[in-house]
Design an enzyme around this catalytic site. Structure first.
Site, PDB file in Angstrom:
ATOM      1  N   SER A  13       0.827  -1.216   0.000  1.00  0.00           N
ATOM      2  CA  SER A  13       0.000   0.000   0.000  1.00  0.00           C
ATOM      3  C   SER A  13       0.860   1.264   0.000  1.00  0.00           C
ATOM      4  O   SER A  13       0.477   2.281  -0.592  1.00  0.00           O
ATOM      5  CB  SER A  13      -0.984  -0.002   1.169  1.00  0.00           C
ATOM      6  OG  SER A  13      -0.333   0.216   2.389  1.00  0.00           O
ATOM      7  N   ASN A 103      13.431   4.288   4.378  1.00  0.00           N
ATOM      8  CA  ASN A 103      12.472   3.297   4.865  1.00  0.00           C
ATOM      9  C   ASN A 103      11.299   4.002   5.527  1.00  0.00           C
ATOM     10  O   ASN A 103      11.450   5.113   6.049  1.00  0.00           O
ATOM     11  CB  ASN A 103      13.167   2.394   5.896  1.00  0.00           C
ATOM     12  CG  ASN A 103      12.249   1.318   6.443  1.00  0.00           C
ATOM     13  OD1 ASN A 103      11.507   0.681   5.696  1.00  0.00           O
ATOM     14  ND2 ASN A 103      12.284   1.108   7.750  1.00  0.00           N
ATOM     15  N   HIS A 105       8.626   3.370   8.640  1.00  0.00           N
ATOM     16  CA  HIS A 105       8.448   2.504   9.806  1.00  0.00           C
ATOM     17  C   HIS A 105       7.195   2.935  10.572  1.00  0.00           C
ATOM     18  O   HIS A 105       6.991   4.133  10.789  1.00  0.00           O
ATOM     19  CB  HIS A 105       9.682   2.590  10.719  1.00  0.00           C
ATOM     20  CG  HIS A 105       9.578   1.669  11.886  1.00  0.00           C
ATOM     21  ND1 HIS A 105       9.834   0.314  11.786  1.00  0.00           N
ATOM     22  CD2 HIS A 105       9.194   1.891  13.170  1.00  0.00           C
ATOM     23  CE1 HIS A 105       9.627  -0.250  12.962  1.00  0.00           C
ATOM     24  NE2 HIS A 105       9.239   0.683  13.821  1.00  0.00           N
ATOM     25  N   GLU A 170       1.160   7.198   6.879  1.00  0.00           N
ATOM     26  CA  GLU A 170       2.304   6.679   6.110  1.00  0.00           C
ATOM     27  C   GLU A 170       2.156   7.061   4.649  1.00  0.00           C
ATOM     28  O   GLU A 170       3.118   7.464   3.991  1.00  0.00           O
ATOM     29  CB  GLU A 170       2.392   5.151   6.236  1.00  0.00           C
ATOM     30  CG  GLU A 170       2.690   4.656   7.626  1.00  0.00           C
ATOM     31  CD  GLU A 170       2.879   3.143   7.675  1.00  0.00           C
ATOM     32  OE1 GLU A 170       3.396   2.569   6.706  1.00  0.00           O
ATOM     33  OE2 GLU A 170       2.502   2.533   8.686  1.00  0.00           O
TER      34      GLU A 170
HETATM   35  C1  GRF Z   1       3.829  -0.550   6.725  1.00  0.00           C
HETATM   36  O1  GRF Z   1       3.158  -0.374   7.940  1.00  0.00           O
HETATM   37  C2  GRF Z   1       5.241  -0.064   6.817  1.00  0.00           C
HETATM   38  O2  GRF Z   1       5.388   1.032   7.667  1.00  0.00           O
HETATM   39  C3  GRF Z   1       5.963  -1.252   7.392  1.00  0.00           C
HETATM   40  O3  GRF Z   1       5.357  -2.367   6.803  1.00  0.00           O
HETATM   41  C4  GRF Z   1       4.031  -2.028   6.415  1.00  0.00           C
HETATM   42  C5  GRF Z   1       3.936  -2.308   4.943  1.00  0.00           C
HETATM   43  O4  GRF Z   1       2.652  -2.114   4.443  1.00  0.00           O
HETATM   44  N1  GRF Z   1       7.396  -1.138   7.162  1.00  0.00           N
HETATM   45  P1  GRF Z   1       2.416  -1.988   2.893  1.00  0.00           P
HETATM   46  O5  GRF Z   1       3.016  -3.240   2.254  1.00  0.00           O
HETATM   47  O6  GRF Z   1       3.101  -0.747   2.409  1.00  0.00           O
HETATM   48  O7  GRF Z   1       0.938  -1.930   2.720  1.00  0.00           O
END
Ligand code: GRF
Length: 212
Positions: A13, A103, A105, A170
């Site tokens: 996502s 990255n 997180h 995010e």
């Molecule tokens: C996200 O919460 C990211 O912060 C973490 O792993 C998850 C990945 O989700 N590192 P997606 O694959 O981007 O939906």
């Protein structure tokens, strides 16, 4: 225009948020360590090159990381964005991409590095949680911070509701960080600080629970 390669392991996502935001860069490729990562289909549907480097096909982390770097470098990207990439990278790999590897997180680092961040935050009763985009250094989940978003932890939150609230943020801050990188607005200094070309101001304070 700068270009990036995105590394994923699953849902994708954040990768999709980057594709949709078009943050002033070309997405050269999406690479996954798992052939069944759902995000690969999203990338393919948008005509983005996809590559699988299966970690199980390599005897150790060094040989996997060498193969991964070979695939990345074939696209000559300016930056590499980890977006839910669930492999710990070797110090050699991280050094090779110093200042180019970022990255996302799901916590307000340096709190809650590692896994299960939302459950741990709920367990501790923190009132504010969030997410962080940072440069990757050999110190897992402790690289220099580019941008963070904070969300309130609400009384009836479950791991799922909290994760969803964080994930929405995010999807906002990752494209912003990539845009800054690709526009040359930020860089990693020699002493591991993130330097901004122009001063960025935080928009407002968050108080949680709210004041009366
Ligand atoms: C996200 O919460 C990211 O912060 C973490 O792993 C998850 C990945 O989700 N590192 P997606 O694959 O981007 O939906």
């Amino acid at each position: 225009m700068k270009s990036i390669v995105i590394l994923i392991s699953g849902r994708g996502s954040n990768m999709r948020a980057l594709l949709e935001a078009q943050p002033h860069c070309r997405i050269a490729a999406v690479i996954s360590n798992r052939a069944d990562a759902e995000g690969l289909n999203i990338a393919k549907a948008r005509g983005i090159a996809t590559v699988v480097v299966g970690h199980r096909d390599y005897a150790d982390r060094d040989s996997f990381d060498t193969a991964l770097a070979g695939e990345i470098d074939a696209f000559h990207p300016d930056f590499v964005a980890l977006a839910g990439f669930m492999r710990i990278l070797t110090a050699g790999f991280v050094a090779r991409y110093r200042g180019k590897l970022v990255n996302i997180h799901p916590s307000l680092l340096p709190a809650y590095g590692g896994l299960n961040t939302h459950a741990r935050a709920l367990h501790d009763g923190v009132k504010i949680h969030g997410c962080t985009v940072h440069f990757v250094t050999p110190d897992l989940d402790h690289g220099p911070i580019i941008i963070q978003a904070a969300v309130p932890v609400l009384p009836h939150d479950t791991g799922q509701t909290l994760a969803a609230r964080v994930l929405r943020e995010e999807h906002r801050i990752y494209p912003q960080a990539i845009r800054w990188l690709c526009e040359g607005q930020i860089e990693l200094s020699e002493n591991d600080r993130v330097t901004f070309r122009s001063r960025k101001q935080a928009s407002h304070a968050m108080v949680s629970p709210g004041l009366e």
